[in-house]
Each structure stands twice: as C-alpha cells, then as structure tokens.
Design a protein around this motif. Sequence first.
Motif, PDB file in Angstrom:
ATOM      1  N   VAL A 217       0.733  -1.152   0.082  1.00  0.00           N
ATOM      2  CA  VAL A 217       0.038  -0.048   0.131  1.00  0.00           C
ATOM      3  C   VAL A 217       0.838   1.182  -0.052  1.00  0.00           C
ATOM      4  CG1 VAL A 217      -1.608   1.273   1.279  1.00  0.00           C
ATOM      5  CG2 VAL A 217      -1.911  -1.400   0.997  1.00  0.00           C
ATOM      6  N   GLY A 218       1.823   1.344   0.809  1.00  0.00           N
ATOM      7  CA  GLY A 218       2.956   2.426   0.663  1.00  0.00           C
ATOM      8  C   GLY A 218       3.393   2.644  -0.579  1.00  0.00           C
ATOM      9  N   THR A 219       3.565   1.637  -1.471  1.00  0.00           N
ATOM     10  CA  THR A 219       4.155   1.959  -2.776  1.00  0.00           C
ATOM     11  C   THR A 219       3.046   2.555  -3.934  1.00  0.00           C
ATOM     12  OG1 THR A 219       3.621  -0.260  -3.861  1.00  0.00           O
ATOM     13  CG2 THR A 219       5.812   0.122  -2.456  1.00  0.00           C
ATOM     14  N   LEU A 220       1.667   2.369  -3.462  1.00  0.00           N
ATOM     15  CA  LEU A 220       0.709   2.523  -4.341  1.00  0.00           C
ATOM     16  C   LEU A 220       0.636   3.999  -4.853  1.00  0.00           C
ATOM     17  CD1 LEU A 220      -2.169   0.096  -3.269  1.00  0.00           C
ATOM     18  CD2 LEU A 220      -0.694  -0.044  -5.565  1.00  0.00           C
ATOM     19  N   GLU A 221       0.713   4.865  -3.838  1.00  0.00           N
ATOM     20  CA  GLU A 221       0.593   6.233  -4.482  1.00  0.00           C
ATOM     21  C   GLU A 221       1.529   6.793  -5.545  1.00  0.00           C
ATOM     22  OE1 GLU A 221      -0.089  10.497  -2.078  1.00  0.00           O
ATOM     23  OE2 GLU A 221       0.672   8.912  -0.903  1.00  0.00           O
ATOM     24  N   GLU A 222       2.772   6.408  -5.180  1.00  0.00           N
ATOM     25  CA  GLU A 222       3.795   6.747  -6.128  1.00  0.00           C
ATOM     26  C   GLU A 222       3.384   5.979  -7.591  1.00  0.00           C
ATOM     27  OE1 GLU A 222       7.953   6.508  -4.180  1.00  0.00           O
ATOM     28  OE2 GLU A 222       8.335   6.799  -6.241  1.00  0.00           O
ATOM     29  N   PHE A 223       3.237   4.702  -7.304  1.00  0.00           N
ATOM     30  CA  PHE A 223       2.823   3.607  -8.378  1.00  0.00           C
ATOM     31  C   PHE A 223       1.615   4.378  -9.213  1.00  0.00           C
ATOM     32  CE2 PHE A 223       0.886  -0.276 -10.097  1.00  0.00           C
ATOM     33  CZ  PHE A 223       2.070  -0.625 -10.827  1.00  0.00           C
ATOM     34  N   THR A 224       0.596   4.815  -8.497  1.00  0.00           N
ATOM     35  CA  THR A 224      -0.627   5.371  -9.262  1.00  0.00           C
ATOM     36  C   THR A 224      -0.373   6.613  -9.989  1.00  0.00           C
ATOM     37  OG1 THR A 224      -1.848   4.696  -7.162  1.00  0.00           O
ATOM     38  CG2 THR A 224      -2.863   6.324  -8.480  1.00  0.00           C
ATOM     39  N   HIS A 225       0.350   7.367  -9.569  1.00  0.00           N
ATOM     40  CA  HIS A 225       0.773   8.545 -10.204  1.00  0.00           C
ATOM     41  C   HIS A 225       1.503   8.263 -11.411  1.00  0.00           C
ATOM     42  CE1 HIS A 225      -1.087  11.586  -7.739  1.00  0.00           C
ATOM     43  NE2 HIS A 225      -0.432  11.004  -6.710  1.00  0.00           N
ATOM     44  N   LYS A 226       2.544   7.425 -11.200  1.00  0.00           N
ATOM     45  CA  LYS A 226       3.385   6.907 -12.439  1.00  0.00           C
ATOM     46  C   LYS A 226       2.630   6.383 -13.511  1.00  0.00           C
ATOM     47  CE  LYS A 226       7.735   5.479 -10.903  1.00  0.00           C
ATOM     48  NZ  LYS A 226       8.641   4.255 -10.155  1.00  0.00           N
ATOM     49  N   PHE A 227       1.695   5.768 -13.322  1.00  0.00           N
ATOM     50  CA  PHE A 227       0.807   5.054 -14.455  1.00  0.00           C
ATOM     51  C   PHE A 227      -0.432   5.765 -14.759  1.00  0.00           C
ATOM     52  CE2 PHE A 227       3.892   2.096 -12.866  1.00  0.00           C
ATOM     53  CZ  PHE A 227       4.118   1.299 -14.156  1.00  0.00           C
ATOM     54  N   GLY A 228      -0.681   6.975 -13.997  1.00  0.00           N
ATOM     55  CA  GLY A 228      -1.936   7.707 -14.311  1.00  0.00           C
ATOM     56  C   GLY A 228      -3.211   7.128 -13.988  1.00  0.00           C
ATOM     57  N   LEU A 229      -3.336   6.387 -13.052  1.00  0.00           N
ATOM     58  CA  LEU A 229      -4.720   5.641 -12.390  1.00  0.00           C
ATOM     59  C   LEU A 229      -5.255   6.791 -11.576  1.00  0.00           C
ATOM     60  CD1 LEU A 229      -2.999   2.456 -11.771  1.00  0.00           C
ATOM     61  CD2 LEU A 229      -4.213   2.759 -13.899  1.00  0.00           C
ATOM     62  N   THR A 230      -6.593   6.310 -11.372  1.00  0.00           N
ATOM     63  CA  THR A 230      -7.698   7.284 -10.594  1.00  0.00           C
ATOM     64  C   THR A 230      -7.519   6.437  -9.113  1.00  0.00           C
ATOM     65  OG1 THR A 230      -9.492   6.025 -11.105  1.00  0.00           O
ATOM     66  CG2 THR A 230      -9.211   7.764 -12.426  1.00  0.00           C
ATOM     67  N   GLU A 231      -7.750   7.174  -7.787  1.00  0.00           N
ATOM     68  CA  GLU A 231      -7.833   7.012  -6.486  1.00  0.00           C
ATOM     69  C   GLU A 231      -8.847   5.885  -6.587  1.00  0.00           C
ATOM     70  OE1 GLU A 231      -8.490   9.258  -3.435  1.00  0.00           O
ATOM     71  OE2 GLU A 231      -6.273  10.056  -3.492  1.00  0.00           O
ATOM     72  N   LEU A 232     -10.220   6.024  -7.220  1.00  0.00           N
ATOM     73  CA  LEU A 232     -11.277   5.206  -7.277  1.00  0.00           C
ATOM     74  C   LEU A 232     -10.820   3.721  -7.581  1.00  0.00           C
ATOM     75  CD1 LEU A 232     -14.390   5.076  -6.229  1.00  0.00           C
ATOM     76  CD2 LEU A 232     -14.777   5.259  -8.461  1.00  0.00           C
ATOM     77  N   PHE A 233     -10.242   3.759  -8.863  1.00  0.00           N
ATOM     78  CA  PHE A 233      -9.634   2.388  -9.339  1.00  0.00           C
ATOM     79  C   PHE A 233      -8.696   1.670  -8.579  1.00  0.00           C
ATOM     80  CE2 PHE A 233      -6.873  -0.091 -12.261  1.00  0.00           C
ATOM     81  CZ  PHE A 233      -7.923  -1.141 -12.865  1.00  0.00           C
ATOM     82  N   VAL A 234      -7.714   2.454  -8.077  1.00  0.00           N
ATOM     83  CA  VAL A 234      -6.615   1.842  -7.262  1.00  0.00           C
ATOM     84  C   VAL A 234      -7.351   1.488  -6.232  1.00  0.00           C
ATOM     85  CG1 VAL A 234      -4.632   2.353  -5.823  1.00  0.00           C
ATOM     86  CG2 VAL A 234      -4.944   3.248  -8.171  1.00  0.00           C
ATOM     87  N   GLY A 235      -8.254   2.074  -5.369  1.00  0.00           N
ATOM     88  CA  GLY A 235      -8.607   1.610  -3.967  1.00  0.00           C
ATOM     89  C   GLY A 235      -9.654   0.464  -4.161  1.00  0.00           C
ATOM     90  N   ALA A 236     -10.434   0.491  -5.239  1.00  0.00           N
ATOM     91  CA  ALA A 236     -11.418  -0.371  -5.237  1.00  0.00           C
ATOM     92  C   ALA A 236     -11.021  -1.630  -6.056  1.00  0.00           C
ATOM     93  CB  ALA A 236     -12.788   0.204  -6.251  1.00  0.00           C
ATOM     94  N   PHE A 237      -9.901  -1.694  -6.933  1.00  0.00           N
ATOM     95  CA  PHE A 237      -9.435  -2.718  -7.754  1.00  0.00           C
ATOM     96  C   PHE A 237      -8.198  -3.282  -7.326  1.00  0.00           C
ATOM     97  CE2 PHE A 237     -13.258  -1.847  -9.639  1.00  0.00           C
ATOM     98  CZ  PHE A 237     -13.571  -2.959 -10.275  1.00  0.00           C
ATOM     99  N   LEU A 238      -6.891  -2.158  -7.280  1.00  0.00           N
ATOM    100  CA  LEU A 238      -5.420  -2.781  -7.012  1.00  0.00           C
ATOM    101  C   LEU A 238      -5.473  -2.989  -5.498  1.00  0.00           C
ATOM    102  CD1 LEU A 238      -3.130  -0.789  -9.231  1.00  0.00           C
ATOM    103  CD2 LEU A 238      -4.535  -2.725  -9.660  1.00  0.00           C
ATOM    104  N   ILE A 239      -5.897  -2.215  -4.648  1.00  0.00           N
ATOM    105  CA  ILE A 239      -5.766  -2.644  -3.292  1.00  0.00           C
ATOM    106  C   ILE A 239      -6.287  -3.936  -2.971  1.00  0.00           C
ATOM    107  CG2 ILE A 239      -6.195  -1.842  -0.873  1.00  0.00           C
ATOM    108  CD1 ILE A 239      -5.376   0.902  -1.514  1.00  0.00           C
TER     109      ILE A 239
END
Lengths: 349, 349, 349
Positions: free
Chosen positions: B223-245
């Motif tokens: 989870v700690g890596t996700l924020e950076e990872f999210t920005h790098k690949f241009g994903l939305t918070e909703l998608f990251v929270g609801a799918f990746l995490i």
Amino acid sequence: MKQKLFYTILIASFAFSAIAHYSGMSSTLQFALCCIAVIFAAGFMGKATESVAHYAGQRLGGFLNATFGNAAELIIAIFLVKDGLHDMVKASITGSIIGNMLLVLGLSVLIGGLKFKVQNFNVKLAGYNASMMLLAVVALFIPALFAKSFTTKETNTLSLIVAVILVIAYALWLLFSMVTHKDELRDEAGDEEEHEIAWSKGKSILYLLLATVMVAFISEWLVGTLEEFTHKFGLTELFVGAFLIAIIGNAAEHSAAVFLAMKNKIGAAVEIAIGSSLQIALFVAPVLVIISFFMGQTMDIVFTTYELAAIAVSAVIAKSISQDGSTNWYEGVLLLVVYIILGIAFFLV
Amino acid sequence: MKQKLFYTILIASFAFSAIAHYSGMSSTLQFALCCIAVIFAAGFMGKATESVAHYAGQRLGGFLNATFGNAAELIIAIFLVKDGLHDMVKASITGSIIGNMLLVLGLSVLIGGLKFKVQNFNVKLAGYNASMMLLAVVALFIPALFAKSFTTKETNTLSLIVAVILVIAYALWLLFSMVTHKDELRDEAGDEEEHEIAWSKGKSILYLLLATVMVAFISEWLVGTLEEFTHKFGLTELFVGAFLIAIIGNAAEHSAAVFLAMKNKIGAAVEIAIGSSLQIALFVAPVLVIISFFMGQTMDIVFTTYELAAIAVSAVIAKSISQDGSTNWYEGVLLLVVYIILGIAFFLV
Amino acid sequence: MKQKLFYTILIASFAFSAIAHYSGMSSTLQFALCCIAVIFAAGFMGKATESVAHYAGQRLGGFLNATFGNAAELIIAIFLVKDGLHDMVKASITGSIIGNMLLVLGLSVLIGGLKFKVQNFNVKLAGYNASMMLLAVVALFIPALFAKSFTTKETNTLSLIVAVILVIAYALWLLFSMVTHKDELRDEAGDEEEHEIAWSKGKSILYLLLATVMVAFISEWLVGTLEEFTHKFGLTELFVGAFLIAIIGNAAEHSAAVFLAMKNKIGAAVEIAIGSSLQIALFVAPVLVIISFFMGQTMDIVFTTYELAAIAVSAVIAKSISQDGSTNWYEGVLLLVVYIILGIAFFLV
C-alpha cells in the motif's frame, strides 16, 4: 379466571377510551388509554380469528384476519382521502406495508424462533406471495418513475388505470388462491389442529365482527389524538404516518401473528403478515385511488422516493427470508434490524 | 523437495520485500517484490488455514480464514481513517466486497468447475449468506438515499446508529451460525476429509498466525508503494482503491478459496468468499465508523452511487449463482464477466 | 383439409402482402395484410420448428426457434443502424426483451395454465436463465450509470468493450448449454414425445428456413408501413418501437410458444420466450454495437431510464415466476399485468 380478567380489562379499557375521547381529555391520556384498549381488543380479535380459522380452515382464517385487520385502516384512510390528506394516506399505506412485512413478520419469526429451532411452512405459498409482492412493487414504481415527465392529468390517468388493473389482478388472485388452486396452497405444516375451540361457529364469527368494530373505533380515537400528540413531541408527519399509525393500526395482525408463531403455526403467521401487506398494496391502495376519483379529487399513486425505497427494501428482504419456507430466530432479527434502520432514517428526515 | 522450494521462495521474497521497503528502493521494484511475496505468503496462509480447518471443522475454518484475511485490511484501513482518508477507505471497502464476491468466488467456481462438472454445497448456508448480504446492501443504501436531504450532523448520527446496529446484528449472526444453528449450517459435501495433515494442532495455529502477520506486513508495504505507483501510471484513486488494493489485499482469500475449490471443497471456498464480503460489509465497515467517531472525526457510511451500484450488482449476481447450492464453470465465467465490466467502468470514470 | 386451408391462406396472405408492398398501396391496408401474413407465416414456422425440434431434441429446437425468430429482427435492426436510427434500434431491443419475457411468456403460461392445472419444467434451466438475464441487466445498467460522467468517446469505448465481452460470454453460454452441460439442462418434462411427425428431417429444415425467410420479408414490409401508420394515429416513436414493432416482430416466438404450452411442453415455451430475450440482450444488441463500429458511427449501449426500468422489471418478475420450475394460469396473469402497465406508461410518455 385468567379469561375473566382478560375480558374485564378489554371492556374497561374500551369504556375508558370512549369516555376519554368523548369528554375531550388530554391527548396524552387519550393516547395511553387507547393504546391499552387496542392491545386487548387485538388480543380478543386474535382469539376470535383463531376460532373462526378452526372452522374455515387455516388459510381462509389467515385471509379473514388480514381482511378484518385492514378494514379499520381502510375506513380511516377513506376519511383522510375525503379531507384531501393524500400524502398522509400514502405515508400510512407505506407504513402498513413495511410494518407488516418487517415488524409483524419479524416479531413472529423471532418469538416463534426462540421457542422452536426451525419453523416450516408451505414453500409454494411463499413463492406466490413473493411474486405478488413484486407485482405490487412494480405497480407502485412505474407511476413514480414516469410521473417525472408527465402532466398531473397524465399522472392521474395512469394512477387510475393502474388502480383498476391492480383491483382486477387482486380479484383474480382470490379466485386463484381460494378456488382453482386452493389445495396446493394449503399449509400442511399447520394442519394438525389442537382441539381447544372455545366457541361455536356462529359465536366465533359474531365475536370476530365485534372485535373488528372495537378495533376500528379505538383506532379512530387514537388517530384523532395523534395530531396534537405529534406537535407536542415534535415528530414529522412522515414518521407518524409511516410508523406510529402503522404500528398501532396493525396491532391486530401483530398479536394474532405472534400468538400463532408461538403455537408453531408460522405458516398462518406469515400469511397474516405478508397477506396483509399484499392486501394493502394491491387492494386498499388502489381502492382508495378509485374512491378519490369518485369524490372528485383523484389521489395519484405516486409515492415518494423514500416510501418506494422502504417498500422495495422490505419486499426484497421479506422475500429472501421467506422463500425457503423455513424460519428461525435470526431471520426475525434481520427483519427487525431493517425495520429499525428505516425507522431511524424516517425519524431523522 | 517441492515443499522446500516453496518455503525458500516465501522467506526470500518476504526478506527482499522488507529490504526493498526499508532501504527505500524504486516503487515499481518494491511493488513487484511485494506482489511475489504476498502470493507466497497467501499460499502459506492457505495451507495453515486448511490445517487449522481440519482440527476446527470446515466451517469454522472458513470463518477463520475470512477473519485472518480481513485482519490485514482492517489494520490498513485504521491507518487510513486516522489520516482522514475516508473516501479511499470506502473505495477499498467496496473493492473488498466486490472482489470477494466476484473475483474470488468467480475464480474458485471457474477453476473448480473446470475440474469437476458440478460442485455442490450446503444450500441453506447459501440462503443465509444471501439474506445477510441483502441486509448489508440495504444498510449501505438507506444512509446514501437519505443523506441527500440530511445535514452532515444528521448523516453522521445515522451512520453511527446504523454502524452500531450492524455490529450487533453481526454478533448475533455469529451466535446463530456458531452456536444455536451450528449443525444445520455444516457443509455436508465437504465432510469426507482427506487425511493429509502435515502439522499438529498447535503448529497449525502458530503457522496461521505467522502467515497472517507476514501478509499484513507485506500488504502494508505494498500500500505504501501504491501512491507513487498510481501517479506513475496515471490511474484514478477510485480504481486503485477499489481494484488494485482490493485484489492484492484479498490475495489470501483468493488462493485459499481456489485451492479449496480444486479439492472439490467448494462449500469452504464459497464460505471464504461470501463470508469475507459479509464480514467487511457488516463488521469491518461499521467498526471503522465507530473507531472514526472515537478518533474525533466521524466517517459517514455514505457510499457513492458507483460504489453502491457495484456492491448491489455483485450481491445480486452472487445470490443468483449461489442460491441453488451448486456451481459449474460457466457460473464462474458470469461472475468474472461482471467483475471485468465493473473494472473497466471504474477505470474509465 | 384443415392443413390445406392453412397453406392456402399462408401463401395467399404472403402474396397479397408482397403485391400491396411493391405496388405501394395505402399503408393501413399494407399493415393489415402483413399482420395476417405474419401470423400464418409464424404458424408455419412453429410447425417446422416443432418438426426440427423432434429430430434435434427439444432444447436445441427451442434454441433454433429463438435464433430463427431473431434473425428477422437482427436484419431489420442492421438497416436501422445503417440509417443512424440508434434510438429506435434500442427501443425495439427493449421491446423485444420485455415482449418475450412478459407477453410471450405470459400468454404461454396463461393459455397453458387454463388447460393444465400446473405445468412443470426443468428447474435448473430456469436458474441458469435467471442468472443470464441478470448478467444482461447488469451489462446494460453499468454503461447507463457511468455514462453520466463520461465523454461520448469514453461511453463508446465502454459500450464497445462491454459488447465484445457479452458476445464472448454468450458464445461460452452456448458451449456450456450445448456441449459441456447439455444433459443437465435437458427438459425432462417434455421428453415424452408424441410421434406425429409430418416431415422428414431434411424437409423440416428446409421448411424452417423457408418460413424464416417469409417472416423476415413480411416483417420488413410491415416495418416499412409503420412510419406512416405512426403519424396517422399520433403514436410516439418509443411506443411504436418498444411495443408495436416488438409484438409483430416476435409473432413467431409468440405462436410457437403458445402452441407448445397448449401441448403441455411448457419447458420448450419458456425456453423460446426467455431464450429469445437472452439472445437479444446478450447477442443481438452487442452485435449491433460492433457492426455500428465497423460502419463508422458507433452506437452506444446506453439505454434510457424508462427502457432500463422496463427491462429490469421484466427480468425480476420473470425470474420470480419461473424460478420454481412450475407455472399456472395466475402467473401468466401477473406477467401480462406488468406488460399492460408498462405499455400504458410508454404510451402516455
């Protein structure tokens, strides 16, 4: 002994309620007296219904109970329609539907389930009830959905047509369940009668009529006190219509259903709770629309989003719980939990 | 031999993830390492759970698995609540619910179904799960519906009351399913045990705890890596929270459920998938609301329309597929198809 | 004798419709002639289908019927897509889905139920049909829900992806129901064949193809008259697309299903009605989206709120009624009542 005490309180509470009402005592006192009276009158009604049900067969008995319980509500609602209080009529219709499906059914299932591990009833009946309830939900949703792009005239036209269709559908349902497929829907689980009939057939019917009249009178007095009572305690009309009136108005179904559940006749209890909901949605509500049309000021059948959500949620959860034809205490808890959540939301709105 | 290799990779991937995390390596590398580590830790957890389940009975085993799987998620969510990131908490709750009901259940049913033509499980359990899931959906819908005409204070009050009611309902559900109606809900289909127990009772429990701790640690690093990872690949918070995490956080349930399905213990797999969803909706979510209240900044229980639609759709399709107590590969396909459609919609939003 | 009369009217009505169409007679006359022709062509198709079904097995026969019935609709819709009339395509898709689930199924169940007290069919099939229908509803709801915050491009992308996924899911469904789980889904109730086969296998197939071609031609002529007819009688496009076109376009399924129900083959009738709905929602609709993409002007899969409500309501009521694998006349009434209410609402809108 116990019998005698019961009838003494029944008559006394009825008499005191009448005196309080006609002499115009404080609304809080009237309210309290009527509450006691209605509980005992409902108990009396339950006894009479069971006795009639013994002669009529359990299912017809359940139907009679639903009918007699809703007679009071129909009379009160007609007076409200006459005064043009359409919103309160619809709030109390909503309240009756969800009160029966969640509170009455929930309490019956919970209390019955605390005594018996599992209670079974005719699963076919549950299936038909669920389909009927879906029809009711659909029939109430469609006008509300389309009303947004309708003129008042179109809404009233649609309401009236839907009302007529529902009354016909309900009449055909009676034909189906009482005549053509009567045997199939009989509740086998409850067929082993206990033979503790107190009254003759004639006396049973007479007492049932008497109890219904008493319940109707007390209910009306109660409703009369509600307006003052509402203002005194700062409650909203929606909450009062959908919860207070509905709980008190359905006290008859209530105690009758719970008594039956405690005697392991859960099939009859379900029949009262769901049957009463169905009768209100598919018969009482459309009849009120038709009556309002003849009174010159058509009441539309368009419920608010909150009311529709409450009805839909109740139908879905009641269906999910009753569809396997078996109940236990936790299913009662689930129904009551949904009722409480809805109650709090309606209270805060 | 194979066993030895497994434990070597497990320990190595855990160690490398720890090193990568604490030495602050590139987020993409951390992410990749954690993914490998979590898969093996989850595999380890699955083995330990099965072993504990052997001693505890299959159903309690399923419950334990759900509990241990969600412990990690609960801890992470508490940290998010502490930081006031309420929207991401709710997105990840949504993701866990739909991830369990669609992805975990779908994969288990599909993979189990490719091996066995039809897999059966206790149909009563399925019925109760469906009713519980409906309660969860109702309890999440009502606040969202009424919140529109509420002040923030009223919304928070309703959220808190609903949360307390849900926790009580969940506690009663445990009483019901573990004590009063334990026998009725036992999964007969899976009772023929294969006796390949590797560990003693004590060792099994110890390993289960160890595996849980490992999964929690790795999840947190991930989870700690996700924020950076999210920005790098241009994903939305909703998608990251609801799918990746959610996918990563539920890897444990995932592999455990799929392994069980491949051993024809589909009942235990369903129990993990649905049980875990229920626990998140009826226990984790309300507990987070209550915790947030004590932390001074109440998190409301109002989900977005998209989140509610995703939860409702998942509950309905999972109910429809599991209600006959039998599964096959195509039902797995159906669940996965709905998950993919939701995933694409959340990705594009 | 009777046979001879039937074929005489069939050929005559087809010939007169053709003459009326190609000589450009009054649209009302064309309409009337085409209506007669389509009823007889559909009757012919029903006979041919039953004969083919005799050789192919009942279920494949039901599938063939649905396919052949929808071939006409698919061809017409392709012409509409070509002209960019996307709204009318979606209205007629909606109408076909609800027409099959409510009108065709309702009439079959009602008429079959008037002859036979209770009619039974394979309950597993009903369960799968319900799950498939839910998938269809979900797949149509998600794009409509998310479209509100999407750009046109995003909506088209989501529509196209959803369309491709649905076609794959439908192909897997055919694999499932025709290959891997064929036996399980066979309708036992209808297996006792009556051996009144009129035609050889080859002749049956030839006649089925001929009937389909005739129905397609007549349907196209009919649709050609509709625009003028609509204006003459002041009807809305939504009502015409969703009710008139759909009723006429599904006349084939209609008479075939009712004939089967009257022969107590209610399983095959349900298969035609629900199977046809599924094929339209999960195959015809997505194929049209994909075709529109290749034609350069992508048709999105976003239905209006009214259309979605009608589809959802139909799916829910059809599921509730068919899920116990047994039907009776009153269930037919319920389906028709919902259809009539929807029809009135669409007419007034």
